[in-house]
Design a protein around this motif. Structure first.
Motif, PDB file in Angstrom:
ATOM      1  N   ALA A 224       0.859  -1.182   0.000  1.00 16.08           N
ATOM      2  CA  ALA A 224       0.000   0.000   0.000  1.00 16.08           C
ATOM      3  C   ALA A 224       0.896   1.234   0.000  1.00 16.08           C
ATOM      4  O   ALA A 224       1.899   1.280   0.725  1.00 16.08           O
ATOM      5  CB  ALA A 224      -0.908   0.017   1.219  1.00 16.08           C
ATOM      6  N   ARG A 225       0.564   2.191  -0.817  1.00 19.27           N
ATOM      7  CA  ARG A 225       1.243   3.478  -0.715  1.00 19.27           C
ATOM      8  C   ARG A 225       0.729   4.183   0.542  1.00 19.27           C
ATOM      9  O   ARG A 225      -0.416   3.989   0.957  1.00 19.27           O
ATOM     10  CB  ARG A 225       0.968   4.333  -1.958  1.00 19.27           C
ATOM     11  N   THR A 226       1.573   5.007   1.116  1.00 22.54           N
ATOM     12  CA  THR A 226       1.204   5.688   2.371  1.00 22.54           C
ATOM     13  C   THR A 226       1.591   7.159   2.316  1.00 22.54           C
ATOM     14  O   THR A 226       2.527   7.552   1.597  1.00 22.54           O
ATOM     15  CB  THR A 226       1.896   5.049   3.585  1.00 22.54           C
ATOM     16  N   VAL A 227       0.836   7.956   3.067  1.00 19.21           N
ATOM     17  CA  VAL A 227       1.202   9.359   3.305  1.00 19.21           C
ATOM     18  C   VAL A 227       0.947   9.657   4.787  1.00 19.21           C
ATOM     19  O   VAL A 227       0.229   8.908   5.458  1.00 19.21           O
ATOM     20  CB  VAL A 227       0.382  10.344   2.435  1.00 19.21           C
ATOM     21  N   THR A 228       1.500  10.732   5.285  1.00 22.51           N
ATOM     22  CA  THR A 228       1.285  11.120   6.676  1.00 22.51           C
ATOM     23  C   THR A 228      -0.117  11.700   6.843  1.00 22.51           C
ATOM     24  O   THR A 228      -0.562  12.522   6.041  1.00 22.51           O
ATOM     25  CB  THR A 228       2.325  12.172   7.107  1.00 22.51           C
TER      26      THR A 228
END
Length: 935
Positions: A224-228
């Motif tokens: 999964a791509r993630t961001v804050t």
């Protein structure tokens, strides 16, 4: 001027059926050699080329003086086409020889060479070569040029040559014919390349440890791509997930589950932990699946805060986007085993980006490319570091494999010779040839080894979806990293056998030449058959950059001229790209000017003894209420007519059959149209609207009757009818309207449709009284109920009566209400021999019932019996005409089920007639009843 078969009649239904069937064939199909977009089916291209070159019997009146003789000969030629288009006959020399002989005969012993100036995936040049013709292909796109070289130019250079791989030729006692030796070497050196890659990279792809302590090969890792999270009180690394489901197969549902756990090593002090859950057959809730919601953004699984799309884009553009491993997919016994992520698998993927990898910027075109909007602007950004390392290593191994081929070719006694790009045929050129296929194999696996690949949870127990599942590069959130050594998608071990199977089946014969050239600037000598790009359907150059950067990585030293540019040339590409040509209007003008230039050049060098053929691929938005749009079909026709061409035929080509039926009154388009065109004489006359309509009324009826008699379905008649209609319109230099203006193509199409309706209506006069009544009643009521008084008046006008038709079981008349009997409700004990008044209507309706319940043989036997009536034998042609007519009525009224039945019986009519001829003797009615019930 001798008319060619394509200008008169085609066994269209057989061609379309085999074209559709071909889409399900993978092993040995040229499409598996390398991805290209919107290829024409091989079957359709082969049939069109044959019909483009072979005389129609009407052009040889000395041999076929009567219409009956011409029709019989046409059916014989159609039989050749029907054999020719079958996939299993691709290497059937008896079938191919028969087709080649007809071509040579019609061409006076000297068939013309064939040129496709928009060669693309190579279908047309390949099929020209298969038919024994000189094949010339050109394209501006170097990826397309390379594909065409691999299909038609390279194999003949090394025809009938044994493989050079050490000991391979001696290990098999066989004759190495065609390109079989080349295929064997591609397989052998490719296998060496794959084994060498695993030696160097295998440690990057660890096995999975199962719950019982055993190990299993990993098929894929799901990331999964993630961001804050934008919530300051949270700040967790939030996963962007489209779906939590890994398998939706009933009884074997598996999904990713998650929890938020404390973790001091993370800035937020917490992280998301992933696990695996089987629902054990419970009906899962597939709604509200994942964290990403359409275009609104994503929700945080820790605090439920909404992260808008703008925040996600900003995070990735700033380089703060990351990835998290959600699941490991391992290989079980005939099943997938889903495992929770482990530190071992996370660490194996966390490697540095290789210093040496592909260069190239993704086109900034949001219609086809979503990643640049999220900061993924370079092609290298579309791959994980592990994928880049693998693909770079494989690409580098192509050069090492080439060196081995050269060494072994010299040992095998081949002369050294020139490089392949210089026209060589010796050891050096052979090493280049094998390397070309190996480089293409490396490019093919890139389609399965990018971070655009996704997981299909609805496919069995799970499978991957490749990068180009559609003609675009989307942004993916949860993506699949495949194991290139798992023996499945993305593994050279699965790619190479398929590639070798293609090479083995290639004709590998005759003269063939492939060039990189802009179609608008080239001279046309050979006869043209081509499938040009259509407007902005597909951004070939922008999309093919994905493969070009990898092909250049591995093959630049083999094809230095072809692969000299950093990316695929774009400025001259004949596609209406508004991002390249100052908006939509500028793109439209660029395309139309370029299109006219191409076909004006073709017109200047055109032969008068053969038509050219041009495929027109459309998109659904081209169609409107009158079946055309100014930016599509009309523009093509107008460009051809204004460019000095006469359109002599238009044939709908379908490679798939959906539920949508084509309206007779609208001339809506099939998935592709193939046009036959001839150069219009310079001294062509001018006429006015009245002269055009008179010519259409004079010529269209016979042309339509020939189409109906041929193997064409009613659903395809309107589009096919445009051909003879446009042939009349486009033979004139101008057609003048009453006000002196020049008639437009749109107006001409409207006139053709009017005449088509008129001709179909006039055919009613061919039928018996009860059939004419039933047609008129069906037009008003369908199979619904009407008033007796209306029916009585209508029947008297057609010299019949409601009572008689009630007795004949054409309709029911009860309590002042009249209803036509549907085919399904016609009596099963009907005896066509004892019926005093057998109408064409009855024969058609009983045939539909028998065809739908008992199949073609029973329908054929019924028709044979109907034709054996001593006094008024049934005319099969009239039955088929009635099916066409009723189809048009049903379509206009939106009676879809009726239209499907009439279309089906008409398109099966040839088989029914053949079955009637094969029937040993007229059957007794009781036999029909028994066989039908027995079935």
């Amino acid at each position: 001027m001798k008319r060619k078969l394509i200008e008169v009649a085609l066994p269209l239904e057989t061609i379309n059926r085999e074209s559709a069937r071909e889409k399900s064939i993978r092993h040995g199909h040229p499409s598996t050699l390398h991805l290209w977009w919107a290829r024409r089916p091989l079957a359709a291209a082969r049939a069109v080329l044959f019909a483009q070159l072979v005389d129609d019997p009407s052009s040889r009146p000395d041999e076929f003086p009567t219409e009956e003789a011409q029709r019989a000969e046409r059916e014989r030629l159609h039989g050749i086409i029907k054999d020719l288009v079958v996939w299993e006959n691709l290497r059937n020399e008896r079938v191919l020889a028969k087709a080649r002989a007809e071509i040579v005969k019609s061409c006076g012993g000297n068939p013309p060479p064939i040129l496709d100036p928009f060669a693309g995936g190579g279908t047309i040049p390949l099929e020209a070569q298969r038919l024994g013709l000189e094949a010339y292909a050109s394209d501006l796109n170097p990826v397309a040029v390379l594909i065409n070289k691999a299909l038609i130019e390279i194999p003949p250079k090394f025809r009938d040559q044994p493989p050079v791989f050490s000991g391979l030729a001696q290990s098999e006692i066989r004759a190495w014919t065609r390109a079989e030796g080349l295929a064997a070497d591609v397989r052998a050196y490719g296998t060496w390349m794959r084994e060498e890659a695993e030696k160097r990279l295998g440690h990057l792809y660890p096995q999975a440890t199962l719950a019982d302590g055993s190990t299993a090969n990993v098929i894929a890792w799901i990331w999964a791509r993630t961001v804050t999270c934008p919530n300051p009180a949270c700040g967790i690394e939030m996963p962007l997930v489209k779906s939590w489901w890994l398998s939706k197969k009933k009884g074997k549902e598996v999904r990713v589950v998650y929890s938020v756990v404390e973790d001091p090593s993370h800035p937020s002090g917490q992280r998301v932990k992933f696990g695996i859950e089987s629902t054990n057959g419970r009906m899962p809730d597939f709604e509200n699946d994942g964290t990403v919601s359409g275009r609104t953004g994503a929700s945080c699984i820790a605090c439920d805060a909404l992260s808008p799309v703008s925040h996600i884009r900003d995070e990735f553009k700033a380089g703060r986007g990351n990835t998290a491993l959600m699941a490991v997919v391992a290989e079980g016994k005939r099943q997938r085993i889903y495992c929770a992520p482990s530190d071992t698998h996370i660490a194996a993927a966390r490697i540095q980006k290789p210093a040496h990898n592909v260069d190239g910027t993704i086109a900034d075109n949001p219609r086809w490319f979503s990643p640049p909007a999220y900061g993924l602007t370079e092609f290298s950004d579309l791959f994980t570091n592990r994928q880049l390392t693998t693909l770079t290593t494989v690409s580098d191994l192509v050069a090492e494999a080439r060196a081995l081929v050269l060494r072994d070719a010299l040992k095998a006694g081949l002369p050294e010779g020139e490089r392949l790009e210089a026209g060589g045929t010796g050891a050096v050129a052979y090493a280049d040839a094998v390397a070309t296929y190996l480089g293409m194999a490396a490019s093919v696996v890139a389609d399965d080894l990018s971070s655009i690949v996704t997981w299909r949870s609805s496919h069995g127990t799970g499978a991957s979806r490749s990068t180009f599942a559609r003609q675009a590069l989307p942004m993916t959130w949860d993506f699949t990293e495949l194991n290139p050594f798992a023996g499945s998608a993305g593994d050279l071990a699965t790619t190479l056998p398929g590639m070798a199977a293609v090479i083995e089946r290639l004709p590998a014969s005759g003269l063939a030449r492939v060039e990189q050239r802009d179609a608008a600037s080239q001279a046309f000598g050979p006869l043209v058959s081509t499938d040009p790009p259509y407007y902005d359907n597909i951004g070939y150059s922008d999309l093919s950059d994905f493969f070009y950067v990898w092909l250049r990585q591995s093959l630049r030293s083999v094809h230095p001229q072809l692969l000299s540019t950093m990316l695929v040339p774009k400025s001259e590409e004949l596609v209406a790209n508004p991002y390249r040509h100052n908006g939509r209007d500028g793109a439209k003008q660029f395309f139309e000017d370029g299109f006219r230039n191409v076909f004006a050049n073709a017109r200047a060098g055109a032969r008068s003894d053969f038509p050219i053929t041009v495929w027109y691929a459309f998109k659904q938005s081209d169609t409107s209420d009158d079946g055309t749009s100014s930016s599509g079909w009309e523009t093509l026709l107008d460009g051809m007519v204004s460019g000095g061409w006469s359109i002599t035929a238009t044939w709908p080509s379908r490679s798939e059959r959906g539920g949508r039926m084509i309206s007779v009154g609208t001339n809506a388009l099939a998935s592709a149209i193939v046009l036959a065109l001839r150069p219009r004489p310079e001294d062509a006359p001018t006429t006015d609207r009245r002269g055009l309509i008179s010519a259409l009324q004079s010529e269209l009826p016979d042309a339509l009757r020939r189409l109906q008699q041929g193997a064409i379905a009613p659903v395809d008649l309107p589009q096919a009818a445009i051909g003879p209609g446009m042939a009349v319109f486009s033979r004139y230099a101008k057609v003048l309207e009453p006000d002196g203006s020049q008639m437009t193509v749109r107006s001409a199409l409207a006139r053709i449709n009017e005449i088509l309706d008129q001709v179909l209506s006039e055919q009613e006069g061919d039928f018996d009284g009860p059939t004419r009544f039933a047609i008129a009643w069906y037009r008003q009521h369908g199979y619904n109920t009407g008033l007796f008084g209306d029916a009585d008046n209508l029947a008297r006008a057609r010299n019949t009566s409601v009572e008689r038709m009630d007795r004949d079981e054409i309709l029911t008349s009860r309590a002042g209400k009249v209803t036509l009997i549907r085919p399904v409700d016609t009596p099963a004990d009907y005896d066509v021999l004892t019926d005093e008044h057998t109408s064409t209507w009855e024969v058609l309706h009983h045939t539909i019932r028998i065809l739908e319940t008992a199949g073609v043989p029973a329908a054929g036997a019924f028709l044979a019996t109907a034709q054996s009536r001593p006094d008024d034998a049934v005319d099969p042609d009239l039955v088929k005409e009635l099916a066409f007519l009723l189809f048009s009525v049903a379509e206009k009224n939106g009676w879809t089920k009726d239209a499907i039945s009439f279309n089906a019986v008409a398109q099966s009519w040839g088989d029914v007639v053949d079955a009637s001829k094969a029937a040993p003797s007229p059957h007794e009615q009781g036999e029909f009843d028994f066989s039908e019930e027995d079935d």
